[in-house]
Design a protein around this motif. Sequence first.
Motif, PDB file in Angstrom:
ATOM      1  N   UNK A  38     -27.808  40.190   5.164  1.00  0.00           N
ATOM      2  CA  UNK A  38     -26.351  40.060   5.146  1.00  0.00           C
ATOM      3  C   UNK A  38     -25.788  40.300   6.547  1.00  0.00           C
ATOM      4  N   UNK A  39     -24.817  39.493   6.936  1.00  0.00           N
ATOM      5  CA  UNK A  39     -24.195  39.601   8.248  1.00  0.00           C
ATOM      6  C   UNK A  39     -23.592  40.987   8.473  1.00  0.00           C
ATOM      7  N   UNK A  40     -23.656  41.435   9.719  1.00  0.00           N
ATOM      8  CA  UNK A  40     -23.050  42.717  10.091  1.00  0.00           C
ATOM      9  C   UNK A  40     -21.532  42.687   9.992  1.00  0.00           C
ATOM     10  N   UNK A  41     -20.948  41.502   9.771  1.00  0.00           N
ATOM     11  CA  UNK A  41     -19.503  41.412   9.589  1.00  0.00           C
ATOM     12  C   UNK A  41     -19.056  42.051   8.279  1.00  0.00           C
ATOM     13  N   UNK A  42     -19.993  42.202   7.326  1.00  0.00           N
ATOM     14  CA  UNK A  42     -19.693  42.813   6.037  1.00  0.00           C
ATOM     15  C   UNK A  42     -19.933  44.321   6.083  1.00  0.00           C
ATOM     16  N   UNK A  43     -19.350  45.012   5.128  1.00  0.00           N
ATOM     17  CA  UNK A  43     -19.612  46.436   4.925  1.00  0.00           C
ATOM     18  C   UNK A  43     -20.790  46.544   3.961  1.00  0.00           C
ATOM     19  N   UNK A  44     -21.973  46.855   4.501  1.00  0.00           N
ATOM     20  CA  UNK A  44     -23.196  46.921   3.702  1.00  0.00           C
ATOM     21  C   UNK A  44     -23.370  48.353   3.197  1.00  0.00           C
ATOM     22  N   UNK A  45     -23.285  48.536   1.888  1.00  0.00           N
ATOM     23  CA  UNK A  45     -23.327  49.864   1.291  1.00  0.00           C
ATOM     24  C   UNK A  45     -24.759  50.363   1.116  1.00  0.00           C
ATOM     25  N   UNK A  46     -25.671  49.465   0.744  1.00  0.00           N
ATOM     26  CA  UNK A  46     -27.088  49.793   0.591  1.00  0.00           C
ATOM     27  C   UNK A  46     -27.904  48.606   1.076  1.00  0.00           C
ATOM     28  N   UNK A  47     -29.110  48.878   1.583  1.00  0.00           N
ATOM     29  CA  UNK A  47     -29.961  47.778   2.040  1.00  0.00           C
ATOM     30  C   UNK A  47     -31.413  48.210   2.038  1.00  0.00           C
ATOM     31  N   UNK A  48     -32.284  47.314   1.547  1.00  0.00           N
ATOM     32  CA  UNK A  48     -33.732  47.534   1.543  1.00  0.00           C
ATOM     33  C   UNK A  48     -34.416  46.277   2.066  1.00  0.00           C
ATOM     34  N   UNK A  49     -35.301  46.452   3.040  1.00  0.00           N
ATOM     35  CA  UNK A  49     -36.069  45.349   3.607  1.00  0.00           C
ATOM     36  C   UNK A  49     -37.546  45.715   3.570  1.00  0.00           C
ATOM     37  N   UNK A  50     -38.345  44.884   2.926  1.00  0.00           N
ATOM     38  CA  UNK A  50     -39.787  45.120   2.836  1.00  0.00           C
ATOM     39  C   UNK A  50     -40.505  43.827   3.210  1.00  0.00           C
ATOM     40  N   UNK A  51     -41.341  43.886   4.238  1.00  0.00           N
ATOM     41  CA  UNK A  51     -42.032  42.697   4.730  1.00  0.00           C
ATOM     42  C   UNK A  51     -43.522  42.985   4.816  1.00  0.00           C
ATOM     43  N   UNK A  52     -44.323  42.074   4.289  1.00  0.00           N
ATOM     44  CA  UNK A  52     -45.781  42.154   4.387  1.00  0.00           C
ATOM     45  C   UNK A  52     -46.298  40.912   5.108  1.00  0.00           C
ATOM     46  N   UNK A  53     -47.263  41.089   5.987  1.00  0.00           N
ATOM     47  CA  UNK A  53     -47.924  39.983   6.683  1.00  0.00           C
ATOM     48  C   UNK A  53     -49.408  40.285   6.776  1.00  0.00           C
ATOM     49  N   UNK A  54     -50.224  39.319   6.391  1.00  0.00           N
ATOM     50  CA  UNK A  54     -51.657  39.516   6.462  1.00  0.00           C
ATOM     51  C   UNK A  54     -52.157  40.664   5.603  1.00  0.00           C
ATOM     52  N   UNK A  55     -51.487  40.930   4.495  1.00  0.00           N
ATOM     53  CA  UNK A  55     -51.939  41.957   3.570  1.00  0.00           C
ATOM     54  C   UNK A  55     -51.492  43.370   3.887  1.00  0.00           C
ATOM     55  N   UNK A  56     -50.643  43.553   4.890  1.00  0.00           N
ATOM     56  CA  UNK A  56     -50.180  44.902   5.217  1.00  0.00           C
ATOM     57  C   UNK A  56     -48.679  44.902   5.467  1.00  0.00           C
ATOM     58  N   UNK A  57     -48.062  46.055   5.214  1.00  0.00           N
ATOM     59  CA  UNK A  57     -46.628  46.170   5.463  1.00  0.00           C
ATOM     60  C   UNK A  57     -46.379  46.240   6.960  1.00  0.00           C
ATOM     61  N   UNK A  58     -45.346  45.517   7.408  1.00  0.00           N
ATOM     62  CA  UNK A  58     -45.041  45.461   8.836  1.00  0.00           C
ATOM     63  C   UNK A  58     -43.555  45.750   9.042  1.00  0.00           C
ATOM     64  N   UNK A  59     -43.233  46.197  10.247  1.00  0.00           N
ATOM     65  CA  UNK A  59     -41.849  46.411  10.638  1.00  0.00           C
ATOM     66  C   UNK A  59     -41.393  45.223  11.483  1.00  0.00           C
ATOM     67  N   UNK A  60     -40.267  44.666  11.139  1.00  0.00           N
ATOM     68  CA  UNK A  60     -39.724  43.543  11.885  1.00  0.00           C
ATOM     69  C   UNK A  60     -38.712  44.029  12.910  1.00  0.00           C
ATOM     70  N   UNK A  61     -38.634  43.333  14.031  1.00  0.00           N
ATOM     71  CA  UNK A  61     -37.615  43.624  15.039  1.00  0.00           C
ATOM     72  C   UNK A  61     -36.328  42.886  14.661  1.00  0.00           C
ATOM     73  N   UNK A  62     -35.214  43.599  14.654  1.00  0.00           N
ATOM     74  CA  UNK A  62     -33.935  42.972  14.326  1.00  0.00           C
ATOM     75  C   UNK A  62     -33.239  42.493  15.593  1.00  0.00           C
ATOM     76  N   UNK A  63     -32.772  41.251  15.560  1.00  0.00           N
ATOM     77  CA  UNK A  63     -32.027  40.671  16.662  1.00  0.00           C
ATOM     78  C   UNK A  63     -30.584  40.458  16.207  1.00  0.00           C
ATOM     79  N   UNK A  64     -29.644  40.842  17.050  1.00  0.00           N
ATOM     80  CA  UNK A  64     -28.228  40.673  16.733  1.00  0.00           C
ATOM     81  C   UNK A  64     -27.720  39.375  17.342  1.00  0.00           C
ATOM     82  N   UNK A  65     -27.185  38.496  16.512  1.00  0.00           N
ATOM     83  CA  UNK A  65     -26.649  37.231  16.989  1.00  0.00           C
ATOM     84  C   UNK A  65     -25.139  37.204  16.929  1.00  0.00           C
ATOM     85  N   UNK A  66     -24.580  36.040  17.192  1.00  0.00           N
ATOM     86  CA  UNK A  66     -23.129  35.874  17.149  1.00  0.00           C
ATOM     87  C   UNK A  66     -22.607  35.932  15.724  1.00  0.00           C
TER      88      UNK A  66
END
Length: 284
Positions: A38-66
């Motif tokens: 969800x865009x940062x323009x919104x008021x995000x009350x709760x958020x969960x992000x879970x990403x797996x790659x190659x069979x293991x959980x990974x942390x993604x780098x967040x990039x801020x756009x326009x």
Amino acid sequence: MTDLAIVDADPTPLTATVGTKFAYGTTGVREALLSFAVSAAHDILEEEILIHAGGKQVEARELAGNHGTRLHVVDEVGDGWLEVTYRAVVDITRPTGDQVGREIDFDRWVFTRPSRYAESDRLAPMAARLFPSQSGIERVNAVGEWVNTHMAYISGSSRGTDGAVDSILQASGVCRDFAHVVVALLRALGTPARLVSVYAPGLQPMDFHAVAEAWVDDAWHIVDATRLAPREAMVRIATGRDAADTAFLTTRGGRTTFNRQVVTAALTEGRLPQEDPSALVRLA
């Protein structure tokens, strides 16, 4: 570039729970760029992000756009599965004040130019014939009405490489095709327009959704020529010139194979608004 400022906002709040689960098979993929948050323009009350790659959980780098766009980069995806699970609870508040700032002048120029999927230069003669005298909101509504009438919404009827010209010739498509035609025609008439990916409570069948935004009456307003969901309940994900800027998955190296995807979007507080296609509606 920071986003525009909103002044004298009069909130009309709704609360939505949105999310997605998708998986792609990957072979030799170096990096993946994901657009689901969800865009940062919104008021995000709760958020969960879970990403797996190659069979293991990974942390993604967040990039801020326009315009509040938040992208996530996964490095060294490799072989196996790229799986994403996302959930957010969002307070939807519609701004109603003027939109001001230097970014507005920049955007009004950028979003009047032709782009990969919105070939406004090629459609200029057609747009001038179809809409010879309208201006302002009358023009925006006329374009949305024409696209809704001219095109049939048919899942699977278009290709990922189709632009607005292809969609007009085929007279069919999905949400991104409808949005591209709206954007291209408005730009051809001199009205700045852009594409936005959204979560859309009430959408049937449920999926990621794409709509247009048009600059009219000193603010950006949503135009959804599909008329498949109420605009008042939509939640912004990413904003760009066309679908090339808002794709939910982009990879470098190797290849990917689609496996599964589920999108959810529902109001958890407030009633689903009644849609009035002629009304001016703004996204956060």
